[in-house]
Design an enzyme around this catalytic site. Sequence first.
Site, PDB file in Angstrom:
ATOM      1  N   THR A 176       1.033  -1.053   0.126  1.00 43.20           N
ATOM      2  CA  THR A 176      -0.121  -0.037  -0.188  1.00 43.20           C
ATOM      3  C   THR A 176       0.961   1.254  -0.084  1.00 43.20           C
ATOM      4  OG1 THR A 176      -1.749   1.109   0.951  1.00 43.20           O
ATOM      5  CG2 THR A 176      -0.353  -0.040   2.603  1.00 43.20           C
ATOM      6  N   LYS A 229       3.253   1.035  -3.973  1.00 48.02           N
ATOM      7  CA  LYS A 229       2.708   0.242  -5.283  1.00 48.02           C
ATOM      8  C   LYS A 229       3.423   0.372  -6.489  1.00 48.02           C
ATOM      9  CE  LYS A 229      -2.043   0.241  -3.628  1.00 48.02           C
ATOM     10  NZ  LYS A 229      -3.308   0.317  -3.914  1.00 48.02           N
ATOM     11  N   ASN A 274      -0.404  -4.094  -6.145  1.00 51.99           N
ATOM     12  CA  ASN A 274      -0.911  -4.235  -4.491  1.00 51.99           C
ATOM     13  C   ASN A 274      -0.742  -5.795  -4.197  1.00 51.99           C
ATOM     14  OD1 ASN A 274      -2.985  -5.388  -5.878  1.00 51.99           O
ATOM     15  ND2 ASN A 274      -4.488  -4.441  -4.441  1.00 51.99           N
ATOM     16  N   ASP A 328      -6.799  -4.694  -7.158  1.00 50.25           N
ATOM     17  CA  ASP A 328      -7.987  -3.472  -6.815  1.00 50.25           C
ATOM     18  C   ASP A 328      -9.118  -3.569  -7.944  1.00 50.25           C
ATOM     19  OD1 ASP A 328      -6.959  -2.596  -4.519  1.00 50.25           O
ATOM     20  OD2 ASP A 328      -5.958  -0.845  -5.395  1.00 50.25           O
ATOM     21  N   GLY A 387     -12.523  10.818 -10.448  1.00 49.42           N
ATOM     22  CA  GLY A 387     -11.389  10.519  -9.841  1.00 49.42           C
ATOM     23  C   GLY A 387     -10.253   9.949 -10.915  1.00 49.42           C
ATOM     24  N   GLY A 400      -7.099   8.807  -9.502  1.00 46.56           N
ATOM     25  CA  GLY A 400      -5.969   8.335  -8.820  1.00 46.56           C
ATOM     26  C   GLY A 400      -5.615   7.101  -8.822  1.00 46.56           C
ATOM     27  N   GLY A 401      -5.066   6.268  -7.853  1.00 47.57           N
ATOM     28  CA  GLY A 401      -4.811   4.757  -7.966  1.00 47.57           C
ATOM     29  C   GLY A 401      -5.755   3.937  -8.296  1.00 47.57           C
ATOM     30  N   ALA A 402      -6.934   4.147  -7.494  1.00 47.68           N
ATOM     31  CA  ALA A 402      -8.003   3.181  -7.564  1.00 47.68           C
ATOM     32  C   ALA A 402      -8.762   3.491  -8.691  1.00 47.68           C
ATOM     33  CB  ALA A 402      -9.081   3.412  -6.229  1.00 47.68           C
ATOM     34  N   GLY A 421     -18.569  -0.205  -1.447  1.00 44.11           N
ATOM     35  CA  GLY A 421     -16.982  -0.333  -1.563  1.00 44.11           C
ATOM     36  C   GLY A 421     -16.506  -1.593  -0.954  1.00 44.11           C
TER      37      GLY A 421
HETATM   38  P1  NDP Z   1      -5.623   8.810  -4.546  1.00 41.26           P
HETATM   39  O1  NDP Z   1      -4.904   9.958  -3.841  1.00 41.26           O
HETATM   40  O2  NDP Z   1      -4.679   8.152  -5.517  1.00 41.26           O
HETATM   41  O3  NDP Z   1      -6.663   9.540  -5.871  1.00 41.26           O
HETATM   42  C1  NDP Z   1      -7.399  10.523  -5.156  1.00 41.26           C
HETATM   43  C2  NDP Z   1      -8.643  10.982  -6.080  1.00 41.26           C
HETATM   44  O4  NDP Z   1      -9.603  11.626  -5.496  1.00 41.26           O
HETATM   45  C3  NDP Z   1      -7.846  11.920  -6.943  1.00 41.26           C
HETATM   46  O5  NDP Z   1      -8.250  11.588  -8.464  1.00 41.26           O
HETATM   47  C4  NDP Z   1      -8.246  13.287  -6.394  1.00 41.26           C
HETATM   48  O6  NDP Z   1      -8.391  14.291  -7.406  1.00 41.26           O
HETATM   49  C5  NDP Z   1      -9.646  12.980  -5.920  1.00 41.26           C
HETATM   50  N1  NDP Z   1     -10.194  13.775  -4.729  1.00 41.26           N
HETATM   51  C6  NDP Z   1      -9.934  13.979  -3.538  1.00 41.26           C
HETATM   52  N2  NDP Z   1     -10.356  14.627  -2.762  1.00 41.26           N
HETATM   53  C7  NDP Z   1     -11.362  15.634  -3.889  1.00 41.26           C
HETATM   54  C8  NDP Z   1     -11.959  16.563  -3.816  1.00 41.26           C
HETATM   55  N3  NDP Z   1     -12.232  17.127  -2.515  1.00 41.26           N
HETATM   56  N4  NDP Z   1     -12.772  16.686  -4.957  1.00 41.26           N
HETATM   57  C9  NDP Z   1     -12.455  16.291  -6.086  1.00 41.26           C
HETATM   58  N5  NDP Z   1     -11.717  15.055  -6.034  1.00 41.26           N
HETATM   59  C10 NDP Z   1     -11.067  14.743  -4.967  1.00 41.26           C
HETATM   60  O7  NDP Z   1      -6.098   7.739  -3.821  1.00 41.26           O
HETATM   61  P2  NDP Z   1      -6.818   6.266  -4.303  1.00 41.26           P
HETATM   62  O8  NDP Z   1      -7.165   6.157  -5.626  1.00 41.26           O
HETATM   63  O9  NDP Z   1      -5.520   5.408  -3.904  1.00 41.26           O
HETATM   64  O10 NDP Z   1      -7.825   6.022  -3.171  1.00 41.26           O
HETATM   65  C11 NDP Z   1      -8.933   6.531  -3.546  1.00 41.26           C
HETATM   66  C12 NDP Z   1     -10.253   5.830  -2.534  1.00 41.26           C
HETATM   67  O11 NDP Z   1     -10.281   4.507  -2.954  1.00 41.26           O
HETATM   68  C13 NDP Z   1      -9.997   6.221  -1.090  1.00 41.26           C
HETATM   69  O12 NDP Z   1     -11.230   6.482  -0.452  1.00 41.26           O
HETATM   70  C14 NDP Z   1      -9.523   4.410  -1.017  1.00 41.26           C
HETATM   71  O13 NDP Z   1      -9.901   4.154   0.474  1.00 41.26           O
HETATM   72  C15 NDP Z   1     -10.282   3.966  -1.835  1.00 41.26           C
HETATM   73  N6  NDP Z   1     -10.078   2.389  -2.275  1.00 41.26           N
HETATM   74  C16 NDP Z   1     -11.113   1.571  -1.964  1.00 41.26           C
HETATM   75  C17 NDP Z   1     -10.588   0.218  -2.256  1.00 41.26           C
HETATM   76  C18 NDP Z   1     -11.788  -0.738  -2.124  1.00 41.26           C
HETATM   77  O14 NDP Z   1     -11.341  -1.938  -2.059  1.00 41.26           O
HETATM   78  N7  NDP Z   1     -12.911  -0.380  -1.799  1.00 41.26           N
HETATM   79  C19 NDP Z   1      -9.364  -0.240  -2.873  1.00 41.26           C
HETATM   80  C20 NDP Z   1      -8.258   0.839  -2.973  1.00 41.26           C
HETATM   81  C21 NDP Z   1      -8.805   2.353  -2.607  1.00 41.26           C
HETATM   82  P3  NDP Z   1      -6.915  15.039  -7.696  1.00 41.26           P
HETATM   83  O15 NDP Z   1      -6.443  14.311  -8.801  1.00 41.26           O
HETATM   84  O16 NDP Z   1      -7.645  16.490  -8.329  1.00 41.26           O
HETATM   85  O17 NDP Z   1      -6.205  15.307  -6.596  1.00 41.26           O
END
Ligand code: NDP
Length: 286
Positions: free
Chosen positions: A67, A71, A92, A108, A132, A134-136, A250
Site C-alpha cells: 500500500t 505500489k 498491490n 483492486d 477520480g 488516482g490509484g483506485a 466499496g
Molecule cells: P489517490 O490519492 O490516488 O486519488 C484520489 C482521487 O480523489 C484523485 O483523483 C483526487 O483528485 C480525488 N479527490 C480527492 N479529494 C477530492 C475532492 N475534494 N474533490 C474532487 N476530487 C477529489 O487515492 P486512491 O485512488 O488510492 O484512493 C481513492 C479512494 O479509494 C480512497 O477512499 C480509498 O480508500 C479507496 N479505495 C478503496 C478500495 C476498495 O477496495 N474498496 C481499494 C483502493 C482504494 P485530484 O487528482 O484532483 O487530486
Amino acid sequence: MEKNYRAELTGVFGDPVEGNPTGVMEEAAYDALGLNYRYMTMKVTPDGFEDAMKAVRAIHMKGVNLTMPHKIHVIPYLDELSQAASIIGAVNTVVVREDGTLFGENTDGKGFVEALGRYGESPADKNIVILGAGGAARAIAVECALAGAARITVINRTASRAAELAQLISEKTKAEADCIAWEAGQKIPEGTDILINATSIGLGDDRDNRPDIDYSTILPGMTVSDVVFNPSNTRFLQAAAAQGAKTVNGLGMLACQGARNFTLWTGEAAPLDIMINKLKEEFGEV
Ligand code: NDP
C-alpha cells in the site's frame, strides 16, 4: 506424520499502515479454512523497502500486499507482472512462487469488477463514468476496459490527470476513452450505464461529504458504485439510491480483492461471505 509448526507468512508493507483493515479479513479467512497462515500489518518506509523485499525471500513469505507509498516502486523488484498490473503501472499484491520468483498483480480493479458481478452487473459493452483519476480509478478503469467496456469517461478535479488516464485507456486497451475537467455541480453524461466514485470523498471523518455532482442526472437505469468502504453506505450511494439507481458499495470491492489475494497465496477458494462479515463487524456495521 511429523507435526509442522512453521506458519506461512503473508502481510502488507506500507507507511502509514496502521489503519489498513486487510489483515482482519485475511486472518478470518485463514481461520475459517484452518490454514496455518498469518497476515502481518508492517510499517515499511521507503528507505527500508529494499531490505523488506529481500526479507520476503529470506523468510520464505508466501506473498505480500503493498500500500502507500510502495505500489509503484516495487516494480523493479519483481520478475513478472500481470497484464493489468503492467498497464496500470502499480502492484498491490506480490506472490512468491515455488521457484522463488516474484509475480506482481493488481487486484483492486479485478475486485471491483467481481463485486459488480455479485450484483449481476458487468462492464462489458457499457459506458462507464469514473470520478477520480488516482490509484483506485486507474485500476478500475483498466480492468473495466479489459473486461470489454465500450467507453470510459474520466472526470477529475485535476484535468491533466483525467487526460492522462483517458489516454492510457485509449492507447493500451480496446475501449474508447475521454475526459472531463470536473466543474461544480458536474452533470453526469447522458447514456452513462455505470457511474463510479473513485475519489476519497466521503471516507472516514469526511463521511458527511459527497462528490459535487448534479444528482438529478443520475437516472434509475444506472448502476452506481463507490470505492469508499468506511462507511459502506456513503452519502453518494444514498443520493444515487434516492434517484432510483442500483448501488454497489466499496466493501464488496475490498473483500473481493482480498479474496483474490487469499487464493493467489493459498491456492484455495476464499470464504468471501466470512470476509465481508468480518469487515462489517470491524466497521461497526453489524
Ligand atoms: P489517490 O490519492 O490516488 O486519488 C484520489 C482521487 O480523489 C484523485 O483523483 C483526487 O483528485 C480525488 N479527490 C480527492 N479529494 C477530492 C475532492 N475534494 N474533490 C474532487 N476530487 C477529489 O487515492 P486512491 O485512488 O488510492 O484512493 C481513492 C479512494 O479509494 C480512497 O477512499 C480509498 O480508500 C479507496 N479505495 C478503496 C478500495 C476498495 O477496495 N474498496 C481499494 C483502493 C482504494 P485530484 O487528482 O484532483 O487530486
